[in-house]
Scaffold this active site. Structure first.
Site, PDB file in Angstrom:
ATOM      1  CB  SER A 138       5.051   7.964 -23.850  1.00 24.70           C
ATOM      2  OG  SER A 138       4.171   7.162 -24.598  1.00 24.70           O
TER       3      SER A 138
ATOM      4  CE1 TYR B 177       5.257   4.019 -20.668  1.00 28.05           C
ATOM      5  CE2 TYR B 177       3.381   4.806 -21.953  1.00 28.05           C
ATOM      6  CZ  TYR B 177       4.741   4.595 -21.825  1.00 28.05           C
ATOM      7  OH  TYR B 177       5.596   4.954 -22.846  1.00 28.05           O
TER       8      TYR B 177
END
Length: 189
Positions: free
Chosen positions: A142, A155
């Protein structure tokens, strides 16, 4: 660019919707075969009943965070003799809160899903990829794995770890002609 993946076989974790399913359809549209796994039984059944992708996208229901489930899954896939690619797509957003408010369970769940599952799939895929003439592993990270993301520490930590894992695997597996790359998308629907 003309891409031909005729007779090429790929595995995609968490492939029943979103990025994973779009990648699966693209692979099939250029001649490949895809094995996808997910824990969503309804979507698995729907994909397996889709006549357009019959015997082209084969979906299995399993817990991608359970190493025993993943090992059993790869034992079934090993009947294919080799695979040409692995796409580690599984990931969850995890909690949105400042670190001091993140519970230990929330932290562990996010790391288990976003990082440990990549380890399990990669570990069991490597022997099959080594039998391919040019194997490939693609890890979904990401932009949070490149720049950070406020209030998303579990995350972000997991996605940074995917970058490190990807670089390490590229070094380890290059001699077997297995390419290892990461894709770092931003927010998607």
């Amino acid at each position: 660019m003309n891409i031909n993946l005729k007779n090429k076989k790929y595995i995609i974790s968490a492939g029943v919707d979103g990025i994973g399913y779009e990648i699966a359809k693209k692979i099939v549209n250029v001649g490949g075969k895809v094995f996808i796994s997910d824990k969503n039984e309804k979507k698995i059944d729907k994909i397996n009943k889709n006549k357009k992708y019959k015997n082209k996208i084969i979906a299995a229901c399993l817990d991608c965070t359970n190493p025993d489930d993943v090992k059993k899954y790869f034992k079934k896939i090993s009947k294919e003799k080799n695979i040409d690619g692995l796409i580690n797509n599984i990931g969850i957003a995890g909690p949105t809160k400042y670190l001091e408010n993140v519970s230990i369970e929330e932290w562990n769940s996010t790391i288990k899903t976003n990082l440990n599952s990549h380890f399990y799939y990669t570990k069991f895929a490597i022997p099959l990829l080594k039998k391919s003439s040019k194997g490939s592993i693609i890890n979904l990270s990401s932009t949070a794995g490149l720049f950070g993301f406020a209030q998303r520490s579990p995350y972000t930590a997991s996605k940074w770890a995917i970058i490190g894992l990807t670089k390490t695997l590229a070094i380890e597996l290059g001699k077997y002609k297995i390419r290892v790359n990461a894709i770092c998308p931003g927010s998607v629907e």
